[in-house]
Write a protein that holds these residues in place. Structure first.
Motif, PDB file in Angstrom:
ATOM      1  N   ASP A 281       0.730  -1.560  -0.349  1.00  0.00           N
ATOM      2  CA  ASP A 281      -0.488  -0.255   0.153  1.00  0.00           C
ATOM      3  C   ASP A 281       0.915   1.212  -0.242  1.00  0.00           C
ATOM      4  O   ASP A 281      -0.008   2.510  -0.625  1.00  0.00           O
ATOM      5  N   ALA A 282       1.876   0.972   0.742  1.00  0.00           N
ATOM      6  CA  ALA A 282       3.278   2.404   0.602  1.00  0.00           C
ATOM      7  C   ALA A 282       3.692   2.679  -1.004  1.00  0.00           C
ATOM      8  O   ALA A 282       2.979   4.297  -1.435  1.00  0.00           O
ATOM      9  N   THR A 283       3.229   2.558  -1.876  1.00  0.00           N
ATOM     10  CA  THR A 283       3.397   2.709  -3.136  1.00  0.00           C
ATOM     11  C   THR A 283       3.140   3.849  -3.054  1.00  0.00           C
ATOM     12  O   THR A 283       2.725   4.420  -4.349  1.00  0.00           O
ATOM     13  N   GLU A 284       1.269   3.986  -3.109  1.00  0.00           N
ATOM     14  CA  GLU A 284      -0.206   4.000  -3.995  1.00  0.00           C
ATOM     15  C   GLU A 284       0.174   6.246  -3.196  1.00  0.00           C
ATOM     16  O   GLU A 284      -0.760   6.629  -3.143  1.00  0.00           O
ATOM     17  N   TYR A 285       1.254   6.541  -2.145  1.00  0.00           N
ATOM     18  CA  TYR A 285       1.109   7.332  -1.416  1.00  0.00           C
ATOM     19  C   TYR A 285       2.332   7.690  -1.640  1.00  0.00           C
ATOM     20  O   TYR A 285       3.327   7.743  -1.893  1.00  0.00           O
ATOM     21  N   TRP A 286       3.160   8.878  -1.372  1.00  0.00           N
ATOM     22  CA  TRP A 286       3.638  10.031  -2.098  1.00  0.00           C
ATOM     23  C   TRP A 286       3.896  11.013  -0.604  1.00  0.00           C
ATOM     24  O   TRP A 286       3.768  11.331   0.263  1.00  0.00           O
ATOM     25  N   MET A 287       5.336  10.575   0.384  1.00  0.00           N
ATOM     26  CA  MET A 287       5.861  11.418   1.269  1.00  0.00           C
ATOM     27  C   MET A 287       7.209  11.583   1.679  1.00  0.00           C
ATOM     28  O   MET A 287       7.035  12.661   0.180  1.00  0.00           O
TER      29      MET A 287
ATOM     30  N   LEU B  94      -7.628  14.957  10.299  1.00  0.00           N
ATOM     31  CA  LEU B  94      -6.496  15.572   9.161  1.00  0.00           C
ATOM     32  C   LEU B  94      -7.155  15.319   7.818  1.00  0.00           C
ATOM     33  O   LEU B  94      -7.093  14.026   6.946  1.00  0.00           O
ATOM     34  N   HIS B  95      -7.106  15.888   6.831  1.00  0.00           N
ATOM     35  CA  HIS B  95      -7.082  15.834   5.428  1.00  0.00           C
ATOM     36  C   HIS B  95      -6.544  16.413   4.412  1.00  0.00           C
ATOM     37  O   HIS B  95      -5.510  17.700   4.745  1.00  0.00           O
ATOM     38  N   TYR B  96      -5.734  15.309   3.751  1.00  0.00           N
ATOM     39  CA  TYR B  96      -5.315  15.113   2.423  1.00  0.00           C
ATOM     40  C   TYR B  96      -6.109  15.555   1.577  1.00  0.00           C
ATOM     41  O   TYR B  96      -6.886  14.632   0.612  1.00  0.00           O
ATOM     42  N   ASN B  97      -5.658  17.342   0.304  1.00  0.00           N
ATOM     43  CA  ASN B  97      -7.083  17.041  -0.211  1.00  0.00           C
ATOM     44  C   ASN B  97      -6.385  16.277  -1.566  1.00  0.00           C
ATOM     45  O   ASN B  97      -5.302  15.582  -1.298  1.00  0.00           O
TER      46      ASN B  97
ATOM     47  N   SER C  28      -2.099  10.035  -5.866  1.00  0.00           N
ATOM     48  CA  SER C  28      -3.180  10.366  -7.441  1.00  0.00           C
ATOM     49  C   SER C  28      -4.493  11.121  -6.964  1.00  0.00           C
ATOM     50  O   SER C  28      -4.810  10.584  -6.495  1.00  0.00           O
ATOM     51  N   PHE C  29      -5.042  11.795  -8.186  1.00  0.00           N
ATOM     52  CA  PHE C  29      -6.002  11.919  -8.678  1.00  0.00           C
ATOM     53  C   PHE C  29      -7.103  11.366  -8.084  1.00  0.00           C
ATOM     54  O   PHE C  29      -8.171  11.022  -7.900  1.00  0.00           O
ATOM     55  N   THR C  30      -6.294  10.172  -8.828  1.00  0.00           N
ATOM     56  CA  THR C  30      -7.746   8.824  -8.931  1.00  0.00           C
ATOM     57  C   THR C  30      -7.574   8.247  -7.120  1.00  0.00           C
ATOM     58  O   THR C  30      -9.119   7.680  -6.619  1.00  0.00           O
TER      59      THR C  30
END
Length: 268
Positions: free
Chosen positions: A202-208, A229-232, A238-240
């Protein structure tokens, strides 16, 4: 003679103490009597028929009414203009509305050219609405939801939060709420891992961060159930993937919440 000399300082201290007590009572009662209603700015071009070309702009924002409203008005206006990366001479709603109208009209000629090139039946829009997520005697949190389509591949949307200490007439950041930001970040990272990183893949889906460490979002809000906490979109994925919300109960944060806010939030 000496006793008379002591009376005057003691009297002065009593006067100052009484004045301070009176002021704190006025501020306290002022925050509890303060209310918020919706105000708006609307701009339209076309929009005559369901299938007509249309450019629609609707901004909704909270308008404070009651004792101390002028200080809160300045906070709301300053926050919105900063969020929109705009600047106005005076931080009041009249100038905010003028800015929003001019901002809307700046897209008008672009929309006309777009319709000439691509034909009728197209709709452009800019929308912003707000929700009051929390209101206590001391605190209020507003969430703005904004969306737009201005001729791109798809529409865009996002969320913005405004957290206010009504007694201090101050916009709150995370550093105002917590006594230990390193510990807060560790708590948030643990909650994020448990919610979104249950599997290593799952870590590959998120940018740290560049060093791989956890990144706090730009937006957060106080709610009746905990700190949100809200990440836009595009902030850490990604947008998807869409926008990402992480709710942390106040019970997990009670050891590092500043006392005055712990007292306010612990009973929710």
């Amino acid at each position: 003679m000496r006793s008379k000399n002591l009376v005057r300082p003691a009297l002065l201290v009593a006067i100052v103490a009484m004045a301070y007590y009176t002021y704190t009572q006025i501020v306290a009662s002022g925050s509890s009597s303060l209310t918020f209603v919706a105000d708006s700015v609307v701009f339209k071009r076309g929009c005559l028929h369901p299938d007509s070309s249309c450019f629609r702009v609707v901004y909704h924002f909270p308008l404070p009414i009651g004792r101390g409203s002028s200080r809160i008005e300045k906070i709301i206006v300053t926050d919105l203009t900063d969020f929109m990366d705009e600047d106005i001479n005076r931080k009041d709603f009249d100038h905010l509305k003028d800015m929003l109208v001019k901002n809307s009209m700046s897209f008008d000629s672009s929309y006309v050219e777009f319709v000439k090139q691509f034909g009728s039946g197209m709709e452009w829009y800019i929308k912003m609405d707000f929700t009051q997520l929390l209101r206590t005697n001391r605190l209020v949190t507003f969430r703005y939801e904004h969306s737009s389509y201005l001729g791109g591949a798809h529409d865009l949307y996002g969320y913005h939060y405004l957290n206010i200490d009504l007694k201090k007439s101050k916009k709150l950041g995370l550093k105002d709420l917590f006594s230990d930001m390193d510990r807060f970040k560790a708590i948030a990272q643990k909650a994020f891992t448990e919610e979104f990183l249950k599997n290593p893949a799952d870590a590959t889906e998120y940018w740290m961060a560049d060093d791989g460490s956890y990144v706090l979002p730009k937006e957060f809000g106080l709610t009746g159930k905990g700190l949100l906490l809200h990440y836009n979109i595009y902030e850490i994925a990604s947008f998807t993937r869409g926008d990402i919300e992480l709710l942390i109960p106040y019970t997990d944060l009670k050891e590092i919440l500043v006392d005055k806010y712990l007292d306010e939030l612990s009973g929710l």
